[in-house]
Every structure is written in structure tokens, then in C-alpha cells.
Design a protein around this motif. Structure first.
Motif, mmCIF file in Angstrom:
data_model
loop_
_atom_site.group_PDB
_atom_site.id
_atom_site.type_symbol
_atom_site.label_atom_id
_atom_site.label_comp_id
_atom_site.label_asym_id
_atom_site.label_seq_id
_atom_site.Cartn_x
_atom_site.Cartn_y
_atom_site.Cartn_z
ATOM 1 N N ASN A 104 17.950 -13.661 -8.850
ATOM 2 C CA ASN A 104 16.639 -13.319 -9.404
ATOM 3 C C ASN A 104 15.771 -12.610 -8.393
ATOM 4 O O ASN A 104 15.038 -11.682 -8.716
ATOM 5 C CB ASN A 104 15.923 -14.581 -9.901
ATOM 6 N N SER A 105 15.838 -13.064 -7.136
ATOM 7 C CA SER A 105 15.020 -12.436 -6.100
ATOM 8 C C SER A 105 15.471 -11.021 -5.825
ATOM 9 O O SER A 105 14.673 -10.145 -5.522
ATOM 10 C CB SER A 105 15.067 -13.268 -4.813
ATOM 11 N N LYS A 106 16.799 -10.765 -5.942
ATOM 12 C CA LYS A 106 17.301 -9.411 -5.725
ATOM 13 C C LYS A 106 16.757 -8.461 -6.787
ATOM 14 O O LYS A 106 16.409 -7.318 -6.501
ATOM 15 C CB LYS A 106 18.829 -9.405 -5.758
ATOM 16 N N LYS A 107 16.663 -8.948 -8.037
ATOM 17 C CA LYS A 107 16.152 -8.095 -9.106
ATOM 18 C C LYS A 107 14.660 -7.848 -8.933
ATOM 19 O O LYS A 107 14.175 -6.737 -9.106
ATOM 20 C CB LYS A 107 16.418 -8.758 -10.468
ATOM 21 N N SER A 108 13.920 -8.912 -8.626
ATOM 22 C CA SER A 108 12.470 -8.768 -8.502
ATOM 23 C C SER A 108 12.081 -7.978 -7.272
ATOM 24 O O SER A 108 11.026 -7.358 -7.235
ATOM 25 C CB SER A 108 11.808 -10.144 -8.479
ATOM 26 N N ASN A 109 12.929 -7.987 -6.246
ATOM 27 C CA ASN A 109 12.603 -7.302 -5.000
ATOM 28 C C ASN A 109 13.359 -5.982 -4.856
ATOM 29 O O ASN A 109 13.648 -5.537 -3.756
ATOM 30 C CB ASN A 109 12.926 -8.197 -3.799
ATOM 31 N N ALA A 110 13.759 -5.388 -5.984
ATOM 32 C CA ALA A 110 14.484 -4.128 -5.921
ATOM 33 C C ALA A 110 13.607 -3.051 -5.324
ATOM 34 O O ALA A 110 12.377 -3.107 -5.342
ATOM 35 C CB ALA A 110 14.910 -3.733 -7.335
ATOM 36 N N ASP A 111 14.278 -2.007 -4.801
ATOM 37 C CA ASP A 111 13.603 -0.869 -4.167
ATOM 38 C C ASP A 111 12.761 -1.296 -2.981
ATOM 39 O O ASP A 111 11.731 -0.691 -2.676
ATOM 40 C CB ASP A 111 12.705 -0.124 -5.182
ATOM 41 N N ASP A 112 13.167 -2.387 -2.272
ATOM 42 C CA ASP A 112 12.498 -2.820 -1.046
ATOM 43 C C ASP A 112 11.019 -3.113 -1.284
ATOM 44 O O ASP A 112 10.156 -2.701 -0.519
ATOM 45 C CB ASP A 112 12.661 -1.759 0.057
ATOM 46 N N LYS A 113 10.691 -3.823 -2.368
ATOM 47 C CA LYS A 113 9.301 -4.147 -2.668
ATOM 48 C C LYS A 113 9.008 -5.614 -2.398
ATOM 49 O O LYS A 113 8.081 -6.180 -2.945
ATOM 50 C CB LYS A 113 8.984 -3.800 -4.135
ATOM 51 N N SER A 114 9.800 -6.263 -1.561
ATOM 52 C CA SER A 114 9.577 -7.673 -1.254
ATOM 53 C C SER A 114 8.522 -7.805 -0.167
ATOM 54 O O SER A 114 8.211 -6.857 0.554
ATOM 55 C CB SER A 114 10.891 -8.320 -0.811
ATOM 56 N N PHE A 115 7.974 -9.027 -0.061
ATOM 57 C CA PHE A 115 7.005 -9.342 0.992
ATOM 58 C C PHE A 115 7.667 -10.273 1.984
ATOM 59 O O PHE A 115 8.345 -11.224 1.605
ATOM 60 C CB PHE A 115 5.777 -10.009 0.370
ATOM 61 N N ARG A 116 7.503 -9.998 3.252
ATOM 62 C CA ARG A 116 8.183 -10.786 4.271
ATOM 63 C C ARG A 116 7.296 -10.917 5.501
ATOM 64 O O ARG A 116 6.641 -9.961 5.916
ATOM 65 C CB ARG A 116 9.515 -10.124 4.644
ATOM 66 N N ILE A 117 7.285 -12.132 6.085
ATOM 67 C CA ILE A 117 6.599 -12.395 7.350
ATOM 68 C C ILE A 117 7.652 -12.848 8.353
ATOM 69 O O ILE A 117 8.366 -13.815 8.108
ATOM 70 C CB ILE A 117 5.510 -13.479 7.201
ATOM 71 N N THR A 118 7.765 -12.142 9.465
ATOM 72 C CA THR A 118 8.754 -12.456 10.491
ATOM 73 C C THR A 118 8.044 -12.714 11.813
ATOM 74 O O THR A 118 7.260 -11.875 12.277
ATOM 75 C CB THR A 118 9.758 -11.297 10.669
ATOM 76 N N LYS A 119 8.317 -13.881 12.401
ATOM 77 C CA LYS A 119 7.728 -14.203 13.699
ATOM 78 C C LYS A 119 8.568 -13.567 14.800
ATOM 79 O O LYS A 119 9.777 -13.765 14.872
ATOM 80 C CB LYS A 119 7.671 -15.717 13.897
ATOM 81 N N LEU A 120 7.919 -12.777 15.651
ATOM 82 C CA LEU A 120 8.592 -12.092 16.751
ATOM 83 C C LEU A 120 7.901 -12.437 18.065
ATOM 84 O O LEU A 120 6.733 -12.862 18.082
ATOM 85 C CB LEU A 120 8.580 -10.579 16.526
#
Length: 586
Positions: free
Chosen positions: A374-390
Motif C-alpha cells: 500500500n505504501s508503494k502505491k501511495s508513495n509512487a513517483d517519489d512523493k513520500s515524506f521521510r525524515i533521516t537523522k544524519l
């Protein structure tokens, strides 16, 4: 107020159904005791207090003035002294979470709360300056990071005293908590599904050793049978094709992992679930972690399909002994804690058992597979939100990275795993530690950068201490990505602040700021909230600090008390983690 009455077994004097006049008194007591209760809409309060005298009862404890109120077989309020001082139960808070102020605790504090301990101030997931305003002896809820309340009690100091004394001392006296004898009374006797654990807390059932709820199980079976008898609507051909494709995708995901079919002993099951949790579930950012928390969050969900995990049926008998055995095998390092607990500090990813272990199908794998599809479908075309600690090296630690990474730059960012791997490569290159030895001899770069000259060159430290100090010395950065746009935030990640304010009389406005940090445009959010809640919403500029250039930050101002509605909307619509949204009310 008296000591909590539900930490020990109790007997009841029977139930008394309340008439309409007494029901009105309970509502008035709730409005007096709970500051936010009177501002709730009628449809919310109707979940816990009916408008008519129906199925609302009071139960008194033998030999005490303490009692509790039930609505449709669900305990919703506790009268802590028989004089109208009302506080909600955890069931009442699950039904109506906005009736009083709630503090969220970290994963290290909630196991102690479930053991009946009071809440200490350092266990709250808030900076000192971000604590909401509250008075001493005020009713308050205690929630886990997922947002569900696990305990209720009274504050032992005001927010002003807390900020003056620092984030120290005992903050909340717990009156009722998940797993105490009031909870068990409802769990064993109430047929209502609202007395079951919410989905977000189901993993705690094993930790609390709760018995099965046979009454609820039978009701669910009857409901399923009724649903089967109901005629199903015919789907269009296109929808049927989509469902078939979804089923095929789930089957392909499941086929990638082998399924455990042979008979296993409990010791083998524990070892397999332990390795599966280490390799497929826990991340380095979760460490250190309390042993019982690891067992409930990472071992139980990762057991092989069709098997039950029960530490008491193994030769270890106790979880502590099992973890000590894993530490003797050098799979993990542990630290003893009070009351027989242990804390997992590090994982040895080079251990032969860890390297050779192959993941298998678990009880949670099918659910995860469907969620990922489901997440792959909803986040298609690289429209996902992500927070990465660096992490970024300081000037004193940059020589460690430049020695190992060719062409390393001072502004380059690393994940925690990359930084720790670089540290061990540097230690091996400089021969600061012998193979198989857990001690490290500090050189100039490590003593100056990781320990800030608190330890001198040539001193001996453990690898665990060195790794902890090394990571703590690196500068935190956060990479935020949305719709292909990437932004890097230096230092701590400030949360979105939603604050309700009174504007004379009974009128309120809600101010929301900090949206730009999460790549959200305040004007667009204001427009969407205006349509969503049919309320006036405007955007205003905030004052800028001295010496700060660029566009002024903005806040959204919407009419009404909208804290929880806005948080829910931002979490669902824009995937903002709940822990990154803080609510305040004046």
C-alpha cells in the motif's frame, strides 16, 4: 488524596444505576475536576457520559470511599476519595482522549509505569522549555510514543516549579495504570470491546500476562458469521482486477521468505525470534533498549508463524537469564538495571550466528507485506515524506573520517551506522585495540574529539563507551524529503507547535507554526484547513530573530479549538510523525 487503591486486589459492594439527577452531578464534577472536559463537543462527551439515565452505574469498593463509574460495562471515571474528585480511567481516555492534558513518555519510562511506578520528570519526551502549563495536583494522562494513554494520575508540582528546578524529581503520582487491578477487573468481567487493548497496544498483552477475553472472542466470531451471511456487493471488473493484482503482489512478497515448518523446542524458538528481531526489526537508533521492551516489540512479533513464544516454558524460565546467555555468547552486550531488568547496549553484527542467520516468515510478515504494498502505491513517483537523522563530524573528529574515507569533506553527512563503522576502521588502522579485545587505547584525535580532553591520550576505555561518546560528539542534522525536494536542518529538529488561545469570552483560536521545517507551505495548509473544518483560517508573519536573513517564518491562525483535529490531519495527510507535533492550550 489517598494512596492508589488499584495496586492491590479489591472487593466491590455491588453496582448502583444512577438516576438523571445524579448523572448531572457526575457531569458537573467532571467539568470541575477536568479543565478541558467542559470545552468538548457533546458528541465526544456522550461516549463516556450519557445524556439520559441509561446503563451508567457506580461501583463502590468495600472498606473505602473510592469508587468508579461505568458506562455500558466500561469503567470511564474514578472517584478517588468519594467527594467528587473525578479522574478518567485509561478506558475513558481511549474513548475520549481530549478530556485532559496528556504527557508522552519515552520507551525507557513506560515499562516502569506498567509496574506501578510514579512518573519521573526525565522520562517525559519534552524539552524543559516546551512543557505545557499545568498546576500542582492537576489530573493528567501518561501516554506512550504511539499516543495511547497507559496511566492517569495527579501532578506533584506545577510547570513553573518544574522549570525552576530543572527536569528532575517525581512529576506525576500514578493513580491507575494499564495492568492494575481495576484494569484486570474490567478485562475479566466486561463484555464490551472497549475494554480490550487498542491495536497500538496489543503487543503489551504478553508483557502484562493478560488472560484471554473469551467473551469478546465469541462476539467477534458471531459478528464475522453475520457478515458472511450478508450479501456482498458486486464489484466492477476494473476493481476485481485490482484486487487480484494486490493478492498476487502479497503472495510474491510472502514467497520471498521461507516458512518454518519443522517442530522446534522453546529454546530454539527463542533463539530464532531473537536473531530475527536483531536482524530484521530493530535498528541502531533504537539502542540501548530495555530487555522486556525488546521482547515485546521485536521478539514476539518476529516469532515463526504458527508458534507461540513463552519464556516460562523454556529452560531459561526468565527473560533475564536468556539475555545473559546471549551476552555470554557475545551476540549482544548488556547492562544490569534495578528490579532484575537488563538493558541491551550493542549488537555484534560480526558474530557467526548473526551473519549465517536467514530471515523467515513471521506472524507479522503478512501484515507488513500488505502495508508495504500500500505504501508503494501511495508513495509512487517519489512523493513520500521521510525524515533521516544524519551526523556531521566536528573539526576535532574530522581527522578520523579523512583518514578512512578518501576525499572526505567537512560538510559531508553520515548515518549513525556509517559513522560507527568508520570509527572501528580507524581504531583497527591505528592499532588502538587488539583483535577480540573490548578495550581501546585512545590516541590524540579520539581523546580530543570524542572525550573533549576529559581523558588523556593513552588512557584505556571500553568499546561501548567510546562508541557512545563518539556518536554523541558528532553534530546532529536531519534530512527532510518531500515530493523530491530535500532540505537539511542543522541541530535539533524543532516540532510543529499547535497552540490554542482564548480570545475573550468563550472564543478560541489555534495557532500553528513550524510548518516550513517540514516542507509545508503555510498558505496552502491554511486553505486546506479552511475547507476541511469550515472555519476561518489566515496566515501571519512571525517576528524574526536578530541577524537572521531570508523570508520571515509564518503561522496559520484558525478559529476554534483545533489542536487534535489539526494534529490528526497533518499526520494522515502529510505523514508528519505524531512525536513531531506538540500541542499546547492556554
Amino acid at each position: 488524596l489517598p494512596c492508589p487503591m488499584f495496586k492491590k486486589p479489591f472487593s466491590c459492594n455491588g453496582n448502583t444505576k444512577l438516576k438523571k439527577a445524579l448523572l448531572k452531578k457526575v457531569r458537573i464534577s467532571a467539568e470541575k475536576s477536568l479543565e478541558l472536559f467542559g470545552d468538548l463537543p457533546a458528541e465526544e462527551t456522550a461516549k463516556i457520559i450519557p445524556t439520559k439515565a441509561e446503563a451508567f452505574e457506580v461501583t463502590k469498593l468495600k472498606g473505602s470511599r473510592v469508587g468508579f463509574y461505568t458506562y455500558k460495562d466500561v469503567p470511564v471515571f474514578i472517584d478517588v476519595n468519594g467527594k467528587g474528585n473525578i479522574i478518567p480511567t485509561v478506558f475513558g481516555m481511549w474513548l475520549c482522549p481530549a478530556q485532559m492534558l496528556v504527557l508522552t513518555v519515552d520507551n525507557g519510562a513506560f515499562p516502569h509505569i506498567l509496574n506501578g511506578a510514579d512518573l519521573m520528570a526525565p522520562g517525559v519526551q519534552l524539552k524543559l522549555e516546551d512543557f505545557p502549563d499545568f498546576d500542582a495536583d492537576q489530573p493528567i494522562g501518561i501516554a506512550v510514543p504511539c499516543g495511547k494513554v497507559i496511566a492517569v494520575g495527579y501532578t506533584l508540582m506545577s510547570s513553573e516549579s518544574l522549570k525552576k528546578n530543572g527536569k528532575t524529581g517525581k512529576l506525576v503520582r500514578v493513580e491507575h495504570y494499564l495492568g492494575d487491578h481495576l484494569f484486570l477487573h474490567a478485562w475479566k468481567t466486561s463484555p464490551s470491546p472497549h475494554c480490550s487493548l487498542p491495536e497500538d497496544l496489543e503487543h503489551l498483552q504478553e508483557l502484562l500476562n493478560l488472560p484471554a477475553r473469551a467473551a469478546i472472542a465469541s462476539e467477534l466470531v458471531e459478528e464475522e458469521e453475520e457478515q458472511k451471511e450478508e450479501p456482498q456487493e458486486e464489484l466492477p471488473a476494473e476493481d476485481e482486477q485490482k484486487d487480484e493484482n494486490n493478492d498476487q503482489e502479497e503472495e510474491e512478497d510472502e514467497e520471498q521468505l521461507p516458512e518454518v515448518r519443522e517442530k522446534l523446542s522453546m529454546e530454539e524458538l527463542l533463539k530464532m525470534s531473537f536473531l530475527q528481531g536483531l536482524k530484521a526489526s530493530i535498528s541502531s537508533d533504537d539502542l540501548p533498549i530495555i530487555g522486556s521492551v525488546f521482547y515485546s516489540l521485536h521478539m514476539q512479533p518476529n516469532r515463526p508463524r504458527g508458534y507461540k513464544l513463552d519464556i516460562k516454558r523454556s529452560s531459561y524460565k526468565k527473560l533475564v537469564r536468556f539475555l545473559q546467555a546471549m551476552a555470554r555468547d557475545e551476540l549482544i552486550t548488556i547492562k544490569p538495571l534495578p528490579k532484575g531488568e537488563v538493558q541491551i547496549l550493542t549488537i555484534n553484527e560480526e558474530h557467526a550466528d548473526y551473519v549465517e542467520f536467514a530471515p523467515y516468515k513471521t506472524e507479522a510478515s503478512k501484515k507488513k507485506a500488505s502495508e508495504s504494498s500500500n505504501s508503494k502505491k501511495s508513495n509512487a513517483d517519489d512523493k513520500s515524506f521521510r525524515i533521516t537523522k544524519l551526523l556531521r563530524p566536528t573539526a576535532d573528529l574530522f581527522p578520523v573520517f579523512s583518514e578512512i574515507i578518501e576525499g572526505a569533506q567537512k560538510t559531508q553527512l553520515y548515518t549513525r551506522k556509517e559513522a560507527v563503522d568508520t570509527l572501528w576502521k580507524y581504531v583497527a588502522l591505528k592499532e588502538c585495540s587488539k583483535a577480540g579485545n573490548r578495550k581501546v587505547e585512545l590516541d590524540t584525535a579520539l581523546s580530543r574529539g570524542a572525550f573533549r580532553k576529559q581523558k588523556k591520550e593513552g588512557e584505556i576505555v571500553t568499546k561501548e563507551e567510546l562508541a557512545t561518546r563518539f556518536v554523541a560528539a558528532l553534530q546532529e542534522n536531519y534530512e527532510i524529503s518531500r515530493d523530491g525536494v530535500i532540505s537539511v536542518v542543522k541541530g535539533c529538529l524543532e516540532p510543529i507547535i499547535s497552540r490554542e488561545e482564548r480570545r475573550g469570552g468563550h472564543k478560541y483560536v489555534t495557532r500553528v507554526k513550524g510548518l516550513e521545517t517540514y516542507l509545508l507551505e503555510p498558505k496552502d495548509i491554511a486553505k486546506e484547513l479552511r475547507k476541511k473544518f469550515a472555519a476561518s483560517a489566515t496566515v501571519s508573519d512571525l517576528p524574526m530573530g536578530k541577524g537572521k536573513g531570508g523570508a520571515a517564518p509564518q503561522e496559520v491562525v484558525i478559529q476554534g479549538k483545533m489542536n487534535h483535529q489539526i494534529k490528526d490531519y497533518l499526520c494522515k495527510q502529510y505523514e508528519i510523525p505524531g512525536k513531531n507535533i506538540e500541542l499546547f492550550s492556554k
